[in-house]
Enzyme design. Structure first.
Site, short mmCIF file in Angstrom:
data_model
loop_
_atom_site.label_atom_id
_atom_site.label_comp_id
_atom_site.label_asym_id
_atom_site.label_seq_id
_atom_site.Cartn_x
_atom_site.Cartn_y
_atom_site.Cartn_z
N ASP A 1 0.87 -1.17 0.00
CA ASP A 1 0.00 0.00 0.00
C ASP A 1 0.91 1.23 0.00
OD1 ASP A 1 -2.13 1.73 0.01
OD2 ASP A 1 -3.19 0.80 1.67
C1 NOJ Z 1 -3.96 4.01 0.09
C2 NOJ Z 1 -5.13 3.08 0.24
O1 NOJ Z 1 -5.06 2.42 1.49
C3 NOJ Z 1 -5.27 2.05 -0.85
O2 NOJ Z 1 -6.49 1.40 -0.72
C4 NOJ Z 1 -5.13 2.68 -2.20
O3 NOJ Z 1 -5.25 1.70 -3.19
C5 NOJ Z 1 -3.77 3.36 -2.27
N1 NOJ Z 1 -3.71 4.43 -1.28
C6 NOJ Z 1 -3.47 3.94 -3.64
O4 NOJ Z 1 -4.20 5.07 -3.85
#
Ligand code: NOJ
Length: 753
Positions: free
Chosen positions: A284
């Site tokens: 993430d």
């Molecule tokens: C953080 C989020 O937790 C995740 O779900 C998302 O895909 C990513 N950012 C990318 O934007």
């Protein structure tokens, strides 16, 4: 278009090798050849995933992305789309990099790309996996035409705590339903063949357990037994992986004291060895960097931990690019580990067909034809109608009579932005149809009144912690808005109050400690109630709210979530009875925040609740029961269930039995009912939940019509992970419940031999 030599030679090889070897062998040969030309730095470059333009969801930004792309230091980008922009970037790769390896282009296409469908929690409330699969396919169609190869969806985190803002992104609290929906989304996005131009690669997230954050506070710590993981939280991830999802995203939380992003047990032992996952693992946003704050090491150490645990791609941290070459030189990371990660990324690109066509799917004409096409808008409306849940309807307040004078009151009646909810990708909210526009169009001669009633968000604290531009309030004094609303309500026969949360009060980093309707909105609702007019509450929000007062005092309540581009029309159809509500909630609605975590498939305890004794599991100031249980939702018609009939009272370990009911539409309108099968394992080697969902069917019935609804019960359906984490069914007695929600007591007993 001039194509790279490498790509031409790859095409030639792919064509000439076709008869001789399997597609897998061809891919391996291609990737072997490519990797044999790559330096360590170029391989590490493939592991680097950077964010373009906007949608910043973390502490760092990706800088100088284009220069890094030219330098061969980037394997993929995200937060980026449109045919033109993607084509330019791939051109840059083809003309200015040594190996001309196309970029992976990803984005958070969560519930629609340009056409926005209801938020995932709303889609789950349809319990319609066929519809959800069709939506995922339609989403892939739009997204791929806009240059995207990869979506960071489905989000399959099981969630039992509505304080957590991200419950809106998932399917709710149940492992079985969550798994079915996860599979449908993977099928829809990937169509079983990523080389098709209208598909996109799915990414199962957030692996794992992210939805169990303590206190419902986003990014918080988690501690959970293996039994709970295996039996309750892991099934949706496993189902998505086994449905063929090509990528998995790590979660921000720790598991057994080790951050998921550096957790070898999770990413290698469980995901790859036990589940056989062959795709790529991406972190993430800045999750490697965040491991420093978790306190498991410095920059080099956390990078080493992540790649050795099984991470392939580093989202935004840029730690792999900075640290891996030296870690390989010093022997802390084997070059073979970097090779394996690089290979998985190249394989994903190969499967997507990017080496034969780096501009895969990108076409202005396709984009023009796909975006917000009439078919997609129809699908959006169908989904919105089916996602809406009727929570209460006293004295048949709904459906409304269009010949009456109706006052639509509230800050969400004419508000477009909030209809598309959070994570609305490239969706243009100005295309969304409000309830007001919908009713005016539907009934040009309708006697409809309007008052804003209050500002959407008045709390300075919430405004500070949400979108600083989105929740601006004008300077109309609240008292003036309230007085106008009361005056308007008095002039009407019935009031529809359209209230709820601003879209960004749900989603990432949007946890709430109090999940009541906002105070000032409740003040408005009370004032409307005091006019003595019948009041309908149409809610727009992204999580279960605590609605005890509303339930006790308001005539009818509709949960409409954030229903997407055609939300207003769908709500209008339900309000006026052109459609009959059929949605059912997939998360328990508590009476009070103090009951959380509250979920239907809990354990019985040694002192189950009883009114006869003080010393049983209970609160002294409140009931244990929720306000609305999992699986609950009303219709404008009534459904009656016969008792449960079993084909046999015993089940052999290689046999099956059927459990059936006769379902009758005993009301006077056609309607759809979501019939649910729950099972209780009465005695086990470990304690078992009081009920577990094991099947569901959506049944359409005309007034007066009856149908037999049957479920097949096999020993497989009765299996669970025992104390040795062995997946098996245990002989003994079981109850099979069939009903319209998880509170049903309509049951029959059988024995597994
Ligand atoms: C953080 C989020 O937790 C995740 O779900 C998302 O895909 C990513 N950012 C990318 O934007």
């Amino acid at each position: 278009m001039k194509k790279a030599l490498l790509i031409l030679s790859a095409t030639v090889c792919m064509a000439s090798c076709a008869e001789k070897s399997s597609p897998e062998a061809e891919m391996n040969k291609f990737v072997d050849e490519l990797m044999s030309q790559m330096t360590l730095e170029e391989k590490v470059g493939q592991l680097n995933l950077l964010s373009m333009w906007f949608d910043v969801t973390g502490p760092r930004m990706s800088e100088d992305v284009e220069q890094k792309v030219k330098d061969g230091l980037v394997g993929g980008v995200f937060n980026f789309w449109t045919p033109n922009a993607v084509r330019k970037l791939q051109d840059m790769i083809l003309t200015q990099t040594r190996l001309k390896i196309p970029l992976l282009v990803g984005y958070d296409v969560i519930h629609g790309h340009r056409t926005i469908y209801p938020i995932p929690l709303g889609l789950a409330a349809t319990w319609d996996t066929d519809l959800i699969e069709r939506i995922a396919a339609a989403v892939a169609d739009e997204a791929s035409a806009d240059g995207l190869h990869w979506t960071f969806s489905p989000m399959v985190d099981l969630a039992r705590d509505p304080r957590w803002g991200r419950v809106c992104e998932g399917a709710g609290e149940d492992p079985y339903l969550g798994a079915e929906i996860a599979k449908a989304m993977v099928r829809g996005y990937q169509q079983g063949d990523l080389s098709k131009q209208n598909t996109i690669m799915a990414c199962v997230k957030h692996f794992a357990l992210y939805g169990a954050a303590e206190g419902g506070r986003d990014y918080n710590t988690i501690d959970m037994s293996r039994l709970r993981m295996y039996n309750e939280y892991l099934p949706p991830y496993e189902a998505a992986v086994k449905a063929g999802a090509s990528s998995v995203m790590t979660s921000f939380n720790e598991i057994d004291g080790v951050p998921a992003t550096g957790n070898q047990w999770l990413l290698t032992d469980l995901l790859r060895r036990q589940w056989g996952f062959k795709g790529l693992v991406v972190t993430d946003w800045t999750a490697i960097y965040e491991m420093e704050d978790h306190g498991v090491g410095d920059k080099a150490k956390v990078t080493e931990l992540s790649i050795n645990a099984g991470v392939d791609m580093d989202m935004v941290s840029e730690y792999m690019i900075a640290e891996l070459p030296a870690l390989v030189t010093s022997g802390r990371v084997k070059e073979a580990t970097v090779d394996a990660a690089c290979r998985r990324i190249l394989e994903a690109k190969y499967r997507l067909g990017l080496f034969t066509d780096p501009y895969r799917g990108v076409s202005e004409e396709r984009a023009q034809a796909q975006m917000l096409s009439p078919e997609k808008l129809d699908l959006c409306k169908e989904a919105a109608v089916k996602s809406i849940v009727l929570l209460k309807n006293e004295r048949q307040t709904l459906p409304l009579d269009a010949s009456k004078t109706i006052a639509f009151i509230g800050p969400l009646v004419k508000n477009q932005r909030n209809l598309v909810g959070s994570w609305s990708a490239a969706g243009d909210w100005s295309q969304a149809v409000t309830l007001w526009d919908a009713v005016e169009r539907k009934f040009p001669n309708g006697k409809f009144l309007y008052a804003q009633g209050c500002h959407l968000v008045e709390s300075a604290t919430i405004r500070r912690n949400t979108d600083p531009n989105g929740n601006v309030i004008d300077d109309t004094p609240p008292q003036q808005l309230l007085a106008e609303a009361v005056r308007t309500a008095k002039g009407a026969d019935v009031v529809v109050a359209v209230l709820g949360d601003a879209y960004d009060m749900s989603g990432e980093a949007a946890s709430r400690s109090n999940i009541d309707l906002l105070d000032h909105q409740k003040t408005l609702l009370k004032a409307l109630k005091e006019t003595g007019k019948p009041v309908v509450l149409a809610l727009m929000n992204g999580r279960p709210l605590t609605l005890q007062w509303e339930h006790d005092n308001i005539d009818a309540i509709l949960e409409t979530w954030y229903a997407g581009t055609r939300a207003g029309e769908a709500i209008a159809d339900i309000l006026f009875g052109n459609a009959n509500p059929s949605g059912k909630i997939t998360m328990t609605f508590p009476r009070s925040v103090g009951q959380i975590p509250i979920y239907y498939n809990h354990k019985n305890t040694g002192r189950p609740f009883s009114n006869d004794s003080k010393f049983t599991t209970k609160y002294i100031d409140m009931e244990n029961t929720p306000l609305y249980p999992f699986g609950y939702g009303l219709s404008y018609t009534q459904f009656t269930y016969s008792g449960v009939q079993l084909s046999d009272s015993t089940l052999a370990d290689n046999g099956y039995l059927t459990a059936s009911v006769t379902l009758t539409n005993s009301g006077d309108r056609a309607g759809e009912e979501i019939v649910q099968l729950y099972i209780r394992d009465l005695v086990g080697s470990i304690t078992r939940p009081v009920k577990e969902l094991k099947g569901f069917q959506k049944v359409a019935l005309k007034p007066g019509e009856s149908k037999q609804v049957s479920f097949k019960i096999t020993p497989e359906l009765l299996k669970f992970y025992n104390a040795d984490l062995k997946w098996s069914a245990e002989s003994g007695d079981f109850l099979a419940f069939i009903g319209g929600n998880s509170d049903t007591d309509n049951k029959a007993k059988f024995t597994l031999q």
